[in-house]
Design a protein around this motif. Structure first.
Motif, short mmCIF file in Angstrom:
data_model
loop_
_atom_site.label_atom_id
_atom_site.label_comp_id
_atom_site.label_asym_id
_atom_site.label_seq_id
_atom_site.Cartn_x
_atom_site.Cartn_y
_atom_site.Cartn_z
N LEU A 174 -9.79 5.18 -3.20
CA LEU A 174 -9.35 3.81 -2.96
C LEU A 174 -9.78 2.88 -4.09
O LEU A 174 -9.02 1.97 -4.48
CB LEU A 174 -9.91 3.32 -1.62
CG LEU A 174 -9.40 4.08 -0.39
CD1 LEU A 174 -10.15 3.63 0.86
CD2 LEU A 174 -7.90 3.89 -0.20
N ARG A 175 -10.96 3.07 -4.63
CA ARG A 175 -11.41 2.24 -5.75
C ARG A 175 -10.50 2.42 -6.98
O ARG A 175 -10.36 1.51 -7.80
CB ARG A 175 -12.85 2.59 -6.13
CG ARG A 175 -13.88 2.31 -5.05
CD ARG A 175 -14.22 0.86 -4.95
NE ARG A 175 -15.40 0.63 -4.12
CZ ARG A 175 -15.96 -0.55 -3.91
NH1 ARG A 175 -15.43 -1.63 -4.47
NH2 ARG A 175 -17.01 -0.68 -3.14
N LYS A 178 -3.22 4.39 0.34
CA LYS A 178 -3.56 4.94 1.65
C LYS A 178 -4.41 6.20 1.49
O LYS A 178 -4.23 6.98 0.56
CB LYS A 178 -2.28 5.29 2.44
CG LYS A 178 -1.54 4.09 3.01
CD LYS A 178 -0.41 4.55 3.92
CE LYS A 178 0.23 3.39 4.64
NZ LYS A 178 1.29 3.83 5.58
N LYS A 234 0.81 -1.22 0.00
CA LYS A 234 0.00 0.00 0.00
C LYS A 234 0.85 1.27 0.00
O LYS A 234 0.44 2.30 -0.55
CB LYS A 234 -0.94 0.01 1.21
CG LYS A 234 -0.23 -0.07 2.56
CD LYS A 234 -1.23 -0.22 3.69
CE LYS A 234 -0.53 -0.35 5.04
NZ LYS A 234 -1.49 -0.56 6.14
N VAL A 274 -16.23 5.18 6.05
CA VAL A 274 -15.08 4.77 5.24
C VAL A 274 -14.02 4.20 6.19
O VAL A 274 -13.04 4.85 6.52
CB VAL A 274 -14.50 5.96 4.43
CG1 VAL A 274 -13.45 5.46 3.43
CG2 VAL A 274 -15.60 6.71 3.70
N PRO A 275 -14.20 2.96 6.64
CA PRO A 275 -13.30 2.41 7.65
C PRO A 275 -11.88 2.19 7.15
O PRO A 275 -10.96 2.02 7.96
CB PRO A 275 -13.97 1.08 8.03
CG PRO A 275 -14.81 0.71 6.85
CD PRO A 275 -15.28 2.01 6.29
N GLU A 276 -11.67 2.21 5.85
CA GLU A 276 -10.32 2.02 5.30
C GLU A 276 -9.45 3.27 5.45
O GLU A 276 -8.25 3.22 5.22
CB GLU A 276 -10.41 1.66 3.82
CG GLU A 276 -11.14 0.37 3.52
CD GLU A 276 -12.65 0.54 3.42
OE1 GLU A 276 -13.35 -0.44 3.12
OE2 GLU A 276 -13.15 1.68 3.64
N ALA A 277 -10.06 4.39 5.82
CA ALA A 277 -9.33 5.66 5.90
C ALA A 277 -8.95 6.00 7.33
O ALA A 277 -9.65 5.65 8.28
CB ALA A 277 -10.19 6.79 5.32
N GLU A 306 -13.89 7.05 -0.98
CA GLU A 306 -14.01 5.69 -1.51
C GLU A 306 -13.54 5.62 -2.95
O GLU A 306 -12.90 4.65 -3.36
CB GLU A 306 -15.45 5.19 -1.40
CG GLU A 306 -15.59 3.75 -1.85
CD GLU A 306 -16.95 3.13 -1.61
OE1 GLU A 306 -17.26 2.12 -2.27
OE2 GLU A 306 -17.70 3.66 -0.76
#
Length: 292
Positions: A53-54, A59, A26, A76-79, A50
Protein backbone atom coordinates in the motif's frame (compact mmCIF):
# COMPACT_ATOMS: atom_id res chain seq x y z
CA UNK A 1 28.23 -12.06 -21.48
CA UNK A 2 25.08 -10.09 -20.72
CA UNK A 3 25.70 -6.34 -20.33
CA UNK A 4 25.99 -5.12 -16.73
CA UNK A 5 24.54 -1.66 -16.04
CA UNK A 6 24.66 0.38 -12.84
CA UNK A 7 21.26 0.90 -11.23
CA UNK A 8 21.52 4.58 -10.33
CA UNK A 9 19.73 7.89 -10.75
CA UNK A 10 20.48 8.05 -14.46
CA UNK A 11 18.91 4.65 -15.03
CA UNK A 12 15.81 5.56 -13.01
CA UNK A 13 15.47 8.86 -14.91
CA UNK A 14 15.48 6.91 -18.16
CA UNK A 15 12.93 4.40 -16.80
CA UNK A 16 10.37 6.41 -14.79
CA UNK A 17 7.42 4.90 -12.95
CA UNK A 18 4.00 5.29 -14.57
CA UNK A 19 2.18 8.43 -13.49
CA UNK A 20 -0.90 8.21 -11.30
CA UNK A 21 -3.26 10.80 -12.71
CA UNK A 22 -5.34 13.07 -10.50
CA UNK A 23 -8.75 11.59 -9.81
CA UNK A 24 -7.69 7.96 -10.27
CA UNK A 25 -9.54 5.73 -7.79
CA UNK A 26 -8.30 2.69 -5.88
CA UNK A 27 -9.60 0.26 -8.49
CA UNK A 28 -7.37 1.84 -11.13
CA UNK A 29 -4.25 1.51 -8.98
CA UNK A 30 -4.32 -2.27 -8.89
CA UNK A 31 -5.13 -5.09 -6.50
CA UNK A 32 -2.59 -7.31 -4.79
CA UNK A 33 -3.51 -10.70 -3.34
CA UNK A 34 -0.90 -11.51 -0.69
CA UNK A 35 -0.62 -15.11 0.50
CA UNK A 36 1.68 -16.20 3.30
CA UNK A 37 2.37 -16.23 6.98
CA UNK A 38 1.80 -19.03 9.48
CA UNK A 39 0.42 -19.42 12.98
CA UNK A 40 3.75 -18.48 14.56
CA UNK A 41 4.95 -16.04 11.86
CA UNK A 42 2.02 -13.69 11.20
CA UNK A 43 3.97 -10.43 11.26
CA UNK A 44 5.85 -10.93 8.00
CA UNK A 45 2.63 -10.54 6.07
CA UNK A 46 1.86 -7.29 7.86
CA UNK A 47 5.20 -5.83 6.71
CA UNK A 48 4.67 -6.93 3.12
CA UNK A 49 1.06 -5.81 3.05
CA UNK A 50 1.77 -2.33 4.33
CA UNK A 51 4.64 -2.00 1.84
CA UNK A 52 2.23 -2.89 -0.99
CA UNK A 53 0.00 0.00 0.00
CA UNK A 54 2.86 2.42 0.73
CA UNK A 55 4.09 1.77 -2.83
CA UNK A 56 0.76 3.00 -4.18
CA UNK A 57 -1.37 -0.06 -4.92
CA UNK A 58 -5.07 0.66 -4.53
CA UNK A 59 -6.37 -2.57 -2.98
CA UNK A 60 -4.90 -5.31 -0.84
CA UNK A 61 -6.23 -8.73 0.10
CA UNK A 62 -4.23 -10.73 2.64
CA UNK A 63 -4.69 -14.48 2.93
CA UNK A 64 -3.20 -16.40 5.84
CA UNK A 65 -4.11 -19.19 8.23
CA UNK A 66 -7.47 -18.56 9.83
CA UNK A 67 -6.02 -18.79 13.35
CA UNK A 68 -4.22 -15.44 12.92
CA UNK A 69 -6.24 -13.77 10.15
CA UNK A 70 -8.30 -11.62 12.52
CA UNK A 71 -5.25 -10.36 14.39
CA UNK A 72 -3.49 -9.58 11.13
CA UNK A 73 -6.56 -7.71 9.92
CA UNK A 74 -6.32 -5.44 12.96
CA UNK A 75 -2.63 -4.80 12.26
CA UNK A 76 -3.39 -3.82 8.64
CA UNK A 77 -6.94 -2.42 8.72
CA UNK A 78 -6.68 -1.20 5.12
CA UNK A 79 -6.62 -4.81 3.86
CA UNK A 80 -9.40 -7.32 3.30
CA UNK A 81 -8.62 -10.58 5.10
CA UNK A 82 -9.05 -14.16 3.89
CA UNK A 83 -8.76 -17.05 6.37
CA UNK A 84 -7.13 -20.21 5.04
CA UNK A 85 -7.07 -23.80 6.30
CA UNK A 86 -4.04 -24.68 8.42
CA UNK A 87 -1.84 -27.75 8.70
CA UNK A 88 -0.96 -29.25 12.08
CA UNK A 89 2.39 -27.44 12.01
CA UNK A 90 0.68 -24.05 11.65
CA UNK A 91 1.46 -23.58 7.96
CA UNK A 92 -1.07 -22.95 5.18
CA UNK A 93 -2.70 -26.20 4.04
CA UNK A 94 -2.96 -27.39 0.44
CA UNK A 95 -6.74 -26.97 0.61
CA UNK A 96 -6.15 -23.21 0.54
CA UNK A 97 -5.87 -23.40 -3.25
CA UNK A 98 -9.61 -24.06 -3.50
CA UNK A 99 -10.35 -21.11 -1.22
CA UNK A 100 -8.24 -18.80 -3.39
CA UNK A 101 -9.41 -20.10 -6.77
CA UNK A 102 -12.00 -17.36 -7.29
CA UNK A 103 -9.80 -14.57 -5.93
CA UNK A 104 -6.64 -15.14 -7.98
CA UNK A 105 -8.15 -14.20 -11.37
CA UNK A 106 -9.50 -10.95 -9.87
CA UNK A 107 -6.13 -9.63 -8.65
CA UNK A 108 -3.47 -7.83 -10.65
CA UNK A 109 -0.57 -9.41 -8.75
CA UNK A 110 -0.41 -12.59 -6.67
CA UNK A 111 2.40 -12.29 -4.11
CA UNK A 112 3.24 -15.52 -2.28
CA UNK A 113 5.79 -16.47 0.34
CA UNK A 114 6.45 -14.02 3.20
CA UNK A 115 6.39 -15.87 6.52
CA UNK A 116 6.11 -19.31 4.88
CA UNK A 117 8.45 -22.25 5.50
CA UNK A 118 10.14 -24.11 2.65
CA UNK A 119 8.62 -27.60 2.87
CA UNK A 120 7.33 -30.14 0.38
CA UNK A 121 3.79 -29.17 1.36
CA UNK A 122 4.57 -25.53 0.57
CA UNK A 123 5.85 -26.67 -2.80
CA UNK A 124 2.54 -28.41 -3.48
CA UNK A 125 0.70 -25.23 -2.50
CA UNK A 126 2.81 -23.20 -4.92
CA UNK A 127 2.09 -25.71 -7.68
CA UNK A 128 -1.63 -25.34 -7.04
CA UNK A 129 -1.43 -21.55 -7.15
CA UNK A 130 0.59 -21.65 -10.38
CA UNK A 131 -2.19 -23.68 -11.94
CA UNK A 132 -4.64 -20.83 -11.23
CA UNK A 133 -2.73 -18.67 -13.76
CA UNK A 134 -2.61 -15.32 -11.93
CA UNK A 135 -2.14 -12.18 -14.07
CA UNK A 136 1.32 -11.74 -12.52
CA UNK A 137 3.12 -13.70 -9.79
CA UNK A 138 5.83 -12.75 -7.30
CA UNK A 139 7.40 -15.57 -5.27
CA UNK A 140 9.39 -14.70 -2.18
CA UNK A 141 10.99 -16.52 0.76
CA UNK A 142 9.74 -20.08 1.37
CA UNK A 143 7.49 -20.08 -1.70
CA UNK A 144 10.36 -19.62 -4.14
CA UNK A 145 12.87 -21.97 -2.52
CA UNK A 146 10.60 -24.99 -2.79
CA UNK A 147 9.52 -24.32 -6.37
CA UNK A 148 10.88 -26.40 -9.25
CA UNK A 149 12.81 -24.42 -11.92
CA UNK A 150 11.09 -26.40 -14.67
CA UNK A 151 7.66 -25.54 -13.30
CA UNK A 152 8.70 -21.92 -13.00
CA UNK A 153 9.76 -21.90 -16.65
CA UNK A 154 6.37 -23.28 -17.65
CA UNK A 155 4.63 -20.58 -15.61
CA UNK A 156 6.87 -17.78 -16.92
CA UNK A 157 5.93 -18.72 -20.48
CA UNK A 158 2.35 -17.61 -19.83
CA UNK A 159 2.58 -14.92 -17.12
CA UNK A 160 5.04 -12.36 -15.70
CA UNK A 161 7.00 -14.13 -12.95
CA UNK A 162 9.19 -12.38 -10.37
CA UNK A 163 11.59 -14.10 -7.95
CA UNK A 164 13.31 -12.30 -5.06
CA UNK A 165 15.89 -14.68 -3.52
CA UNK A 166 18.84 -13.93 -1.29
CA UNK A 167 21.98 -16.00 -1.89
CA UNK A 168 20.92 -18.91 0.32
CA UNK A 169 17.47 -19.11 -1.24
CA UNK A 170 18.88 -19.00 -4.75
CA UNK A 171 21.35 -21.76 -3.90
CA UNK A 172 18.51 -23.93 -2.66
CA UNK A 173 16.41 -23.17 -5.72
CA UNK A 174 19.04 -24.16 -8.26
CA UNK A 175 20.84 -26.78 -6.14
CA UNK A 176 24.31 -25.34 -5.69
CA UNK A 177 26.63 -24.16 -2.93
CA UNK A 178 25.86 -20.58 -1.79
CA UNK A 179 29.55 -19.73 -2.20
CA UNK A 180 29.23 -20.30 -5.95
CA UNK A 181 26.66 -17.51 -6.08
CA UNK A 182 28.77 -15.21 -3.92
CA UNK A 183 31.78 -15.83 -6.18
CA UNK A 184 29.96 -15.02 -9.44
CA UNK A 185 26.52 -13.51 -8.81
CA UNK A 186 26.01 -12.01 -12.27
CA UNK A 187 26.69 -15.27 -14.10
CA UNK A 188 24.55 -17.31 -11.72
CA UNK A 189 21.73 -14.79 -12.05
CA UNK A 190 21.90 -14.90 -15.85
CA UNK A 191 21.78 -18.71 -15.71
CA UNK A 192 18.66 -18.70 -13.52
CA UNK A 193 16.91 -16.21 -15.80
CA UNK A 194 17.73 -18.34 -18.82
CA UNK A 195 16.47 -21.50 -17.11
CA UNK A 196 13.22 -20.05 -15.80
CA UNK A 197 12.30 -17.03 -17.91
CA UNK A 198 11.65 -15.13 -14.68
CA UNK A 199 12.55 -11.61 -13.61
CA UNK A 200 14.94 -12.03 -10.68
CA UNK A 201 16.34 -9.83 -7.92
CA UNK A 202 19.32 -11.53 -6.28
CA UNK A 203 19.44 -9.76 -2.92
CA UNK A 204 22.51 -9.11 -0.81
CA UNK A 205 24.90 -6.32 0.22
CA UNK A 206 24.90 -5.70 -3.54
CA UNK A 207 21.76 -6.57 -5.51
CA UNK A 208 21.72 -7.96 -9.04
CA UNK A 209 18.61 -7.77 -11.23
CA UNK A 210 17.84 -9.35 -14.59
CA UNK A 211 15.03 -10.71 -16.74
CA UNK A 212 14.48 -12.16 -20.20
CA UNK A 213 16.14 -9.92 -22.78
CA UNK A 214 17.33 -7.33 -20.25
CA UNK A 215 20.77 -6.20 -19.16
CA UNK A 216 21.91 -7.11 -15.66
CA UNK A 217 21.40 -4.23 -13.25
CA UNK A 218 23.88 -3.83 -10.40
CA UNK A 219 22.76 -1.93 -7.28
CA UNK A 220 25.13 -0.88 -4.50
CA UNK A 221 23.02 1.69 -2.66
CA UNK A 222 21.87 -0.21 0.41
CA UNK A 223 23.22 -0.11 3.95
CA UNK A 224 24.23 -2.63 6.64
CA UNK A 225 21.09 -2.03 8.68
CA UNK A 226 18.94 -3.60 5.97
CA UNK A 227 20.35 -6.99 6.94
CA UNK A 228 17.57 -7.61 9.47
CA UNK A 229 14.54 -9.86 9.69
CA UNK A 230 11.57 -8.48 7.78
CA UNK A 231 13.61 -6.30 5.43
CA UNK A 232 13.04 -8.65 2.49
CA UNK A 233 9.32 -8.78 3.26
CA UNK A 234 9.19 -5.01 2.86
CA UNK A 235 11.06 -5.18 -0.46
CA UNK A 236 8.67 -7.82 -1.84
CA UNK A 237 5.73 -5.61 -0.97
CA UNK A 238 7.19 -2.54 -2.67
CA UNK A 239 7.82 -4.50 -5.88
CA UNK A 240 4.36 -6.08 -5.80
CA UNK A 241 2.70 -2.74 -5.23
CA UNK A 242 4.55 -1.13 -8.14
CA UNK A 243 3.60 -3.95 -10.50
CA UNK A 244 -0.04 -3.61 -9.44
CA UNK A 245 0.14 0.09 -10.38
CA UNK A 246 1.05 -0.90 -13.93
CA UNK A 247 4.85 -0.88 -13.80
CA UNK A 248 6.62 -3.52 -15.89
CA UNK A 249 8.23 -6.24 -13.73
CA UNK A 250 11.82 -5.30 -14.58
CA UNK A 251 11.30 -1.60 -13.84
CA UNK A 252 9.27 -2.42 -10.71
CA UNK A 253 12.08 -4.56 -9.33
CA UNK A 254 14.67 -1.90 -10.08
CA UNK A 255 12.66 0.87 -8.46
CA UNK A 256 11.69 -1.39 -5.55
CA UNK A 257 15.31 -2.24 -4.83
CA UNK A 258 16.29 1.44 -5.16
CA UNK A 259 13.52 2.69 -2.85
CA UNK A 260 14.27 -0.07 -0.33
CA UNK A 261 17.95 0.86 -0.28
CA UNK A 262 17.23 4.57 0.02
CA UNK A 263 14.73 3.93 2.82
CA UNK A 264 17.44 2.04 4.67
CA UNK A 265 19.91 4.89 4.28
CA UNK A 266 17.35 7.48 5.35
CA UNK A 267 16.28 5.45 8.38
CA UNK A 268 19.91 4.85 9.33
CA UNK A 269 20.56 8.60 9.26
CA UNK A 270 17.63 9.17 11.63
CA UNK A 271 18.05 6.23 14.02
CA UNK A 272 21.48 4.65 13.58
CA UNK A 273 23.41 2.50 11.14
CA UNK A 274 22.46 -0.73 12.90
CA UNK A 275 19.38 -1.48 14.98
CA UNK A 276 16.51 0.10 13.10
CA UNK A 277 13.56 -2.19 12.42
CA UNK A 278 12.08 -3.31 9.13
CA UNK A 279 8.77 -1.67 9.99
CA UNK A 280 10.56 1.67 10.31
CA UNK A 281 11.32 1.57 6.59
CA UNK A 282 7.64 1.71 5.68
CA UNK A 283 6.85 5.41 6.31
CA UNK A 284 9.82 6.41 4.14
CA UNK A 285 8.43 4.78 0.98
CA UNK A 286 5.83 7.35 -0.17
CA UNK A 287 8.11 10.39 0.06
CA UNK A 288 10.93 8.54 -1.70
CA UNK A 289 8.60 7.60 -4.56
CA UNK A 290 7.98 11.33 -5.05
CA UNK A 291 11.49 12.68 -4.51
CA UNK A 292 13.96 9.92 -5.38
Amino acid sequence: MTEIVALDGDWRAAHPLPNIESGVDKNSRGRVLLVGGARFVPGALALTGEAVLRAGAGKLQMATVEAVALTLGVLVPEAAMVGLPMRDDGEIAQEAVAVLADLVPQCDVLLVGPGMSATSETGQLVQGLLALSPPALLLDAGALTCADPGELATAAARLPLVLTPHHGEMARLIGCDPQAITDNPAAMLADLVQRTGAFVALKGPETWIAGPGTPILHFTGGCPGLGIGGSGDVLAGIIGGLIARGTSPFVAIAWGVSIHGAAGQLTASEIGTIGFLARELLPQIPRLLETF
